[in-house]
Design a protein around this motif. Structure first.
Motif, PDB file in Angstrom:
ATOM      1  N   LEU A  55      -3.281   5.747  11.109  1.00 30.67           N
ATOM      2  CA  LEU A  55      -2.408   5.036  10.175  1.00 30.67           C
ATOM      3  C   LEU A  55      -1.288   5.902   9.610  1.00 30.67           C
ATOM      4  N   LEU A  56      -1.624   7.070   9.103  1.00 29.35           N
ATOM      5  CA  LEU A  56      -0.661   7.872   8.358  1.00 29.35           C
ATOM      6  C   LEU A  56       0.632   8.187   9.112  1.00 29.35           C
ATOM      7  N   PRO A  57       0.600   8.499  10.396  1.00 34.09           N
ATOM      8  CA  PRO A  57       1.878   8.814  11.078  1.00 34.09           C
ATOM      9  C   PRO A  57       2.893   7.676  11.040  1.00 34.09           C
ATOM     10  N   HIS A  58       2.462   6.452  10.724  1.00 34.48           N
ATOM     11  CA  HIS A  58       3.361   5.309  10.679  1.00 34.48           C
ATOM     12  C   HIS A  58       3.907   5.026   9.279  1.00 34.48           C
ATOM     13  N   LEU A  59       3.429   5.776   8.281  1.00 35.51           N
ATOM     14  CA  LEU A  59       3.882   5.563   6.915  1.00 35.51           C
ATOM     15  C   LEU A  59       5.158   6.350   6.644  1.00 35.51           C
ATOM     16  N   LYS A  60       5.950   5.876   5.683  1.00 35.29           N
ATOM     17  CA  LYS A  60       7.274   6.451   5.414  1.00 35.29           C
ATOM     18  C   LYS A  60       7.252   7.958   5.180  1.00 35.29           C
ATOM     19  N   ARG A  61       6.269   8.434   4.436  1.00 31.52           N
ATOM     20  CA  ARG A  61       6.232   9.870   4.121  1.00 31.52           C
ATOM     21  C   ARG A  61       6.106  10.720   5.378  1.00 31.52           C
ATOM     22  N   TRP A  62       5.405  10.259   6.368  1.00 28.60           N
ATOM     23  CA  TRP A  62       5.055  11.091   7.514  1.00 28.60           C
ATOM     24  C   TRP A  62       5.876  10.804   8.778  1.00 28.60           C
ATOM     25  N   ARG A  63       6.734   9.795   8.732  1.00 23.77           N
ATOM     26  CA  ARG A  63       7.550   9.479   9.928  1.00 23.77           C
ATOM     27  C   ARG A  63       8.564  10.538  10.179  1.00 23.77           C
ATOM     28  N   TYR A 108       0.842  -1.187   0.000  1.00 24.58           N
ATOM     29  CA  TYR A 108       0.000   0.000   0.000  1.00 24.58           C
ATOM     30  C   TYR A 108       0.880   1.239   0.000  1.00 24.58           C
ATOM     31  N   CYS A 109       0.300   2.339  -0.431  1.00 24.78           N
ATOM     32  CA  CYS A 109       1.039   3.593  -0.544  1.00 24.78           C
ATOM     33  C   CYS A 109       1.543   4.048   0.817  1.00 24.78           C
ATOM     34  N   GLN A 110       2.804   4.402   0.853  1.00 26.99           N
ATOM     35  CA  GLN A 110       3.425   4.857   2.093  1.00 26.99           C
ATOM     36  C   GLN A 110       3.221   6.355   2.327  1.00 26.99           C
ATOM     37  N   SER A 111       2.258   6.928   1.616  1.00 27.51           N
ATOM     38  CA  SER A 111       1.855   8.316   1.829  1.00 27.51           C
ATOM     39  C   SER A 111       0.398   8.389   2.273  1.00 27.51           C
ATOM     40  N   CYS A 112      -0.496   7.731   1.506  1.00 26.47           N
ATOM     41  CA  CYS A 112      -1.931   7.833   1.793  1.00 26.47           C
ATOM     42  C   CYS A 112      -2.546   6.543   2.313  1.00 26.47           C
ATOM     43  N   GLY A 113      -1.842   5.418   2.177  1.00 26.77           N
ATOM     44  CA  GLY A 113      -2.357   4.139   2.647  1.00 26.77           C
ATOM     45  C   GLY A 113      -3.201   3.380   1.644  1.00 26.77           C
ATOM     46  N   MET A 114      -3.337   3.897   0.420  1.00 32.79           N
ATOM     47  CA  MET A 114      -4.146   3.212  -0.590  1.00 32.79           C
ATOM     48  C   MET A 114      -3.470   1.900  -0.993  1.00 32.79           C
ATOM     49  N   PRO A 115      -4.229   0.796  -1.037  1.00 26.59           N
ATOM     50  CA  PRO A 115      -3.644  -0.477  -1.475  1.00 26.59           C
ATOM     51  C   PRO A 115      -3.279  -0.435  -2.960  1.00 26.59           C
ATOM     52  N   SER A 142       7.638   3.432  -8.678  1.00 24.55           N
ATOM     53  CA  SER A 142       7.870   3.641  -7.253  1.00 24.55           C
ATOM     54  C   SER A 142       7.280   2.455  -6.503  1.00 24.55           C
ATOM     55  N   ASP A 143       8.077   1.828  -5.683  1.00 27.02           N
ATOM     56  CA  ASP A 143       7.582   0.706  -4.876  1.00 27.02           C
ATOM     57  C   ASP A 143       6.799   1.188  -3.665  1.00 27.02           C
ATOM     58  N   ASP A 144       7.018   2.447  -3.258  1.00 21.86           N
ATOM     59  CA  ASP A 144       6.444   2.929  -2.007  1.00 21.86           C
ATOM     60  C   ASP A 144       5.215   3.819  -2.141  1.00 21.86           C
ATOM     61  N   PHE A 145       5.080   4.507  -3.257  1.00 26.08           N
ATOM     62  CA  PHE A 145       4.036   5.531  -3.328  1.00 26.08           C
ATOM     63  C   PHE A 145       3.121   5.333  -4.537  1.00 26.08           C
ATOM     64  N   CYS A 146       1.854   5.739  -4.379  1.00 25.62           N
ATOM     65  CA  CYS A 146       0.867   5.562  -5.450  1.00 25.62           C
ATOM     66  C   CYS A 146       0.945   6.708  -6.459  1.00 25.62           C
ATOM     67  N   SER A 147       0.267   6.489  -7.571  1.00 24.52           N
ATOM     68  CA  SER A 147       0.286   7.467  -8.665  1.00 24.52           C
ATOM     69  C   SER A 147      -0.454   8.756  -8.314  1.00 24.52           C
ATOM     70  N   MET A 148      -1.350   8.705  -7.351  1.00 28.78           N
ATOM     71  CA  MET A 148      -2.048   9.930  -6.952  1.00 28.78           C
ATOM     72  C   MET A 148      -1.178  10.810  -6.049  1.00 28.78           C
ATOM     73  N   CYS A 149      -0.229  10.190  -5.339  1.00 33.89           N
ATOM     74  CA  CYS A 149       0.618  10.934  -4.405  1.00 33.89           C
ATOM     75  C   CYS A 149       1.993  11.293  -4.981  1.00 33.89           C
ATOM     76  N   TYR A 150       2.484  10.491  -5.925  1.00 34.23           N
ATOM     77  CA  TYR A 150       3.895  10.576  -6.309  1.00 34.23           C
ATOM     78  C   TYR A 150       4.068  10.371  -7.813  1.00 34.23           C
ATOM     79  N   LEU A 208      -4.239  16.015   3.709  1.00 33.88           N
ATOM     80  CA  LEU A 208      -4.447  14.763   2.987  1.00 33.88           C
ATOM     81  C   LEU A 208      -5.619  13.989   3.595  1.00 33.88           C
ATOM     82  N   ILE A 209      -5.681  13.940   4.905  1.00 34.29           N
ATOM     83  CA  ILE A 209      -6.784  13.240   5.578  1.00 34.29           C
ATOM     84  C   ILE A 209      -8.116  13.877   5.214  1.00 34.29           C
ATOM     85  N   GLU A 210      -8.202  15.177   5.278  1.00 35.23           N
ATOM     86  CA  GLU A 210      -9.451  15.872   4.950  1.00 35.23           C
ATOM     87  C   GLU A 210      -9.877  15.620   3.508  1.00 35.23           C
TER      88      GLU A 210
END
Length: 148
Positions: free
Chosen positions: A140-148, A69-76, A92-100, A114-116
């Motif tokens: 969830l998001l605080p644990h993803l690579k983008r937001w750590r 899943y995306c390491q920015s938004c959590g999308m599978p 990109s192995d880590d991020f989706c096309s909507m984020c990166y 992003l959450i809103e």
């Protein structure tokens, strides 16, 4: 693995009864039993409480595998086109096309922005309330690579 299976495994590893878990979470033993049997699922907020009570990451309770899943938004990632692109045009192995795209994040929004933006879409696709989507993403998001 379903949340109920994870909860049952965690409970047994800690040598707790369903009654013990129920007392810690301020619910009935029957509620714990229904979760473990897959008859119902705990709410997003209850999942957050379970994870905090047993000192485990929410992602572990939800059994979210690394990299799927995306390491920015959590999308599978369901298909190859869901992946974003690196500056060299590679996947990109880590991020989706909507984020990166092209090796950079598409927007410079904050995690809260992003959450809103994403919560209504998540609520609709997952058949949960907007508030539950906001709560889930906030956990969830605080644990993803983008937001750590």
């Amino acid at each position: 693995m379903a949340i109920g299976e994870t909860l049952a495994r965690m409970r047994k590893e800690r040598d707790l009864t369903q009654e013990d878990v129920a007392r810690k979470l301020y619910v009935t033993r029957q509620a714990v039993s229904r979760w473990e049997n897959g008859e119902t699922e705990p709410s997003v907020d209850m999942c957050k409480l379970i994870a905090a009570t047993f000192d485990m990451p929410l992602m572990q309770l939800l059994e979210m595998p690394d990299g799927d899943y995306c390491q920015s938004c959590g999308m599978p990632f369901f298909q190859e086109s869901d992946h974003g692109s690196e500056a060299d045009g590679g996947r990109s192995d880590d991020f989706c096309s909507m984020c990166y795209q092209d090796g950079a994040f598409v927007g410079d929004e904050s995690m809260e922005d992003l959450i809103e933006e994403a919560a209504p879409e998540m609520a609709e696709s997952c058949h949960i309330t907007r508030d539950e989507a906001v709560s889930f993403m906030g956990a969830l998001l605080p644990h993803l690579k983008r937001w750590r």
